[in-house]
Structure formats: C-alpha cells, structure tokens
Design a protein around this motif. Sequence first.
Motif, PDB file in Angstrom:
ATOM      1  N   PRO A   1      62.772   5.153  -0.658  1.00 56.84           N
ATOM      2  CA  PRO A   1      61.991   4.795  -1.841  1.00 56.84           C
ATOM      3  C   PRO A   1      60.636   5.497  -1.848  1.00 56.84           C
ATOM      4  O   PRO A   1      59.813   5.286  -0.952  1.00 56.84           O
ATOM      5  CB  PRO A   1      61.829   3.272  -1.721  1.00 56.84           C
TER       6      PRO A   1
ATOM      7  N   SER B   1      58.870   5.430  -4.754  1.00 51.22           N
ATOM      8  CA  SER B   1      58.164   4.689  -5.798  1.00 51.22           C
ATOM      9  C   SER B   1      58.559   3.223  -5.666  1.00 51.22           C
ATOM     10  O   SER B   1      59.558   2.890  -5.020  1.00 51.22           O
ATOM     11  CB  SER B   1      58.533   5.222  -7.189  1.00 51.22           C
ATOM     12  N   GLY B   2      57.756   2.340  -6.238  1.00 48.65           N
ATOM     13  CA  GLY B   2      58.071   0.913  -6.184  1.00 48.65           C
ATOM     14  C   GLY B   2      57.499   0.224  -4.959  1.00 48.65           C
ATOM     15  O   GLY B   2      56.684   0.787  -4.222  1.00 48.65           O
TER      16      GLY B   2
ATOM     17  N   ALA C   1      57.540   1.851  -1.266  1.00 46.42           N
ATOM     18  CA  ALA C   1      57.212   3.275  -1.202  1.00 46.42           C
ATOM     19  C   ALA C   1      56.403   3.661   0.029  1.00 46.42           C
ATOM     20  O   ALA C   1      56.501   4.800   0.502  1.00 46.42           O
ATOM     21  CB  ALA C   1      56.469   3.702  -2.461  1.00 46.42           C
TER      22      ALA C   1
ATOM     23  N   ASP D   1      64.214  10.159  -4.300  1.00 46.43           N
ATOM     24  CA  ASP D   1      63.659   8.811  -4.420  1.00 46.43           C
ATOM     25  C   ASP D   1      64.789   7.843  -4.770  1.00 46.43           C
ATOM     26  O   ASP D   1      65.293   7.854  -5.887  1.00 46.43           O
ATOM     27  CB  ASP D   1      62.589   8.799  -5.526  1.00 46.43           C
TER      28      ASP D   1
ATOM     29  N   GLN E   1      64.393   4.613  -4.806  1.00 47.75           N
ATOM     30  CA  GLN E   1      63.762   3.476  -5.464  1.00 47.75           C
ATOM     31  C   GLN E   1      64.149   2.122  -4.854  1.00 47.75           C
ATOM     32  O   GLN E   1      63.975   1.081  -5.485  1.00 47.75           O
ATOM     33  CB  GLN E   1      64.071   3.480  -6.964  1.00 47.75           C
TER      34      GLN E   1
ATOM     35  N   ASP F   1      66.963   1.007  -4.605  1.00 50.14           N
ATOM     36  CA  ASP F   1      67.964   0.505  -5.546  1.00 50.14           C
ATOM     37  C   ASP F   1      69.336   1.080  -5.169  1.00 50.14           C
ATOM     38  O   ASP F   1      69.511   2.304  -5.148  1.00 50.14           O
ATOM     39  CB  ASP F   1      67.578   0.938  -6.958  1.00 50.14           C
TER      40      ASP F   1
ATOM     41  N   LYS G   1      70.725   3.640  -7.691  1.00 44.32           N
ATOM     42  CA  LYS G   1      70.024   4.930  -7.662  1.00 44.32           C
ATOM     43  C   LYS G   1      70.388   5.696  -6.400  1.00 44.32           C
ATOM     44  O   LYS G   1      70.568   6.922  -6.438  1.00 44.32           O
ATOM     45  CB  LYS G   1      68.513   4.693  -7.721  1.00 44.32           C
TER      46      LYS G   1
END
Length: 396
Positions: free
Chosen positions: A46, A48-49, A52, A86, A88, A90, A93
């Motif tokens: 990750p 971002s978020g 990160a 990235d 994320q 998730d 993703k």
Amino acid sequence: MKSKKVVSLIATAALAFGIISGCSSSKGGSSGSGGKQVIKIATQSPLSGGSATLGEAIKLGAQLAISDQKKAFAKKGFDLQLVPYDDQADPKKGVSNAQQIGSDKSILGVIGHLNSGVTIPSSEIYEKNQLAMISPAATATDVTDRGLKVVNRVCARDDFQGPAGADFAVNTLKAKKIFVIQDKTAYGSGLAEAFRDAAKKLGADIIGYEGITVGEKDFNGVISQAASKKPDLIYFGGVYAEGGLIIKQARDKGLDIPIMGGDGLDSSSTVQIAGDSVKNVYLTSVAGDVTKVAAGKKFVDAYKAKFGKGVESYSSYGYDATGVLLKAIMSAIDKNNGKLPTREAVSQAVRAIQDYQGIINKVGFDNKGDNKFAKVYIFKFDKAAYPAVQQKAISK
C-alpha cells in the motif's frame, strides 16, 4: 498524389512499428539502457491510504537493494529495474495489479505484500504465472499453508508471533484478565486468535473478544465495553491506523493499563496518531531493531541518505527480501549460461535459498516457503518516540 501516398505509407509503417515496439515491452528480454536486457522486480504494497507508511517502507527497502546491485547485473548484461505497484491494502486491487504484473514477462519476481488479506488472493495469480513472491511482512498462516510453489516470506508466522506475545503478556506482564480487540482482517483476526488461544492455555481469562471495522474512527463503544470488564491488559490485532486511535481513546477513558498489539503497530504512525498515549504500549514484531547490529547501522545511514527519512519496521525486510530474490535470479542466470532465466527457474532458485545473511536474520526457506530462521521481537514504547525499545528477541 504520389508523394502523399508515400508519406501515408511511411506514417502507416511508423505507426505499426510503434505498436509492435509497445507490445514488445511486456515480453522477456526487452532492451534497456545500453542495449542490456531488462529484468524488472515488482513491489506490491500500500502506497496510499491508512497503511502507506509501512507499504512505502517495503518499496524503499527494495529500491535500495536494487540500487546496490544494479552494477553487478549490468556487468552480466542486464538492466535491473524496480516497478512499484500500489495495492492500497485492498485484495481486489492487489489481484488486479497481480494480473498486470503477470502479463509483463520482464518481471521475474515480486516483493510483497504487506497485508496477508491482499497477499493470499494475489499469490494465486503469481502461482499461475510461475512468478516468485517474497513477502517481507505477511504473517497469516494461510499465506504459506496452501502449499503454493512460488510463495515465500522472510518474516515469522502468526502462530509464532501470537503465542510469543501471549507468553510475554501472561508471564512477564502478569496479565490475568485480557480484553481482545481485532480488526476482522485475515491478519488482525488471525493474530488475535493465536494470541487468545495461547493466553488461555497459559491460564489467562479472556474477558472479551470483539471486532472493529477497518476505517472506523470512533472506538468509544468497544473501549467502554472493555473498561467495564476491568482488564489487566488490552490486546489489539490490527494495524496502526485503527490501533493508534484505540490507544488514544483508551487512555482518554482512564485505561492506563498495558496495551499490546502485533507488528501492525510497529510504525512511526502509531506514535503520530496516539501521541503521549503510546507510553506503556507493548508490541510483538517480526522485524527487529536494525541499529543493534553493525550491518543495520550502515543500512540506516544509507537509507536516510538516499530517501531523507528514517527506517520503518519493514524497511530492512523489504531490503532483505529483495536481496534474496536477486541472489536467486543471479543464480538462475549463471545456471542458464549467462542468459535470461525463466520465471520457473527463478522460483525454484528462491525456494532453494538456505543460508542468506540478511541485515539482522538469516533466511532459509522450508518446503512451504517459511523462513526457518525467523524471529519474533518484543518492544515497548517508553515515550512518544519511534522506534519503541526492543525488550527481547525470541527464536523458535
């Protein structure tokens, strides 16, 4: 008219060449600087978020390792490149990225992921593509228990980390009544369950076991529930984004008891979120304090010089995981008479690693891809500063 037709034919040919060239970038053996064959290493973490901070640490550790070995690969005719993705934090993703990574034949290995819940589905894609994956941080047991040939990790498992934390909580901190909170992810719930079960066997009373949702900000409900049970210790299975808030809100409610968590709290962001409330917080981490060894001090200096920031818990493991992968790739190149190896050959070479010396720990994989030399470390925050103070190192 004739000159226009010639121009048109030239333009068409140029366009076709451009399309062919563009398509060739996803094939193994594409040309890099100086006509060298390109070898790419992908990172998946990750960037971002809420996770990160740790995700970037993995990427930067890998970036430094690649920078350190770029010349050695260039001497053999290869242009070593990093391609960061990235995920994320998730799963969807992560899988989408894994599919893109699988289609780029210049990529010979993946460093990642941070989160077990992303690692598990993404690794199914790597397995189909015979693409070696080494995680610096994914601790859930299911990561390697599925028996995938390409999946490896340099860190310890939750069925080692959880019991190690329980033993410290019960036998060192003398906790008898423990309230457990977990974030309902593969990592958080798996670690919390391992801690809970081990603490029970050691004689502790688990007076509460509650789940929260990742992304929530207000935890007063579960904290009030914990306070009403008057625990000796609160245990949290999850990462710093929620953990930092739980620590702060628990202190605001007058809960000055020890709070404990796993490696998801091993981040400077825990201190940024919790502030002074972080004092008397303990954590288990699968990454040790790099400053305790000479190689680690050198790494810290190089990392800061290159990136202008201090190391995080998984900076060194991002570096070590990449070092293991690059050693395997170099071995596969040598076995292939100096030519670009296949992904399958690289995967086999990774799993064959038995005695790689990392910054702190050695790395040697068993038949599941777990590191036989992995350790768990106990840390304590004595003040609002990162890193926490390492209390002890635990070997299997």
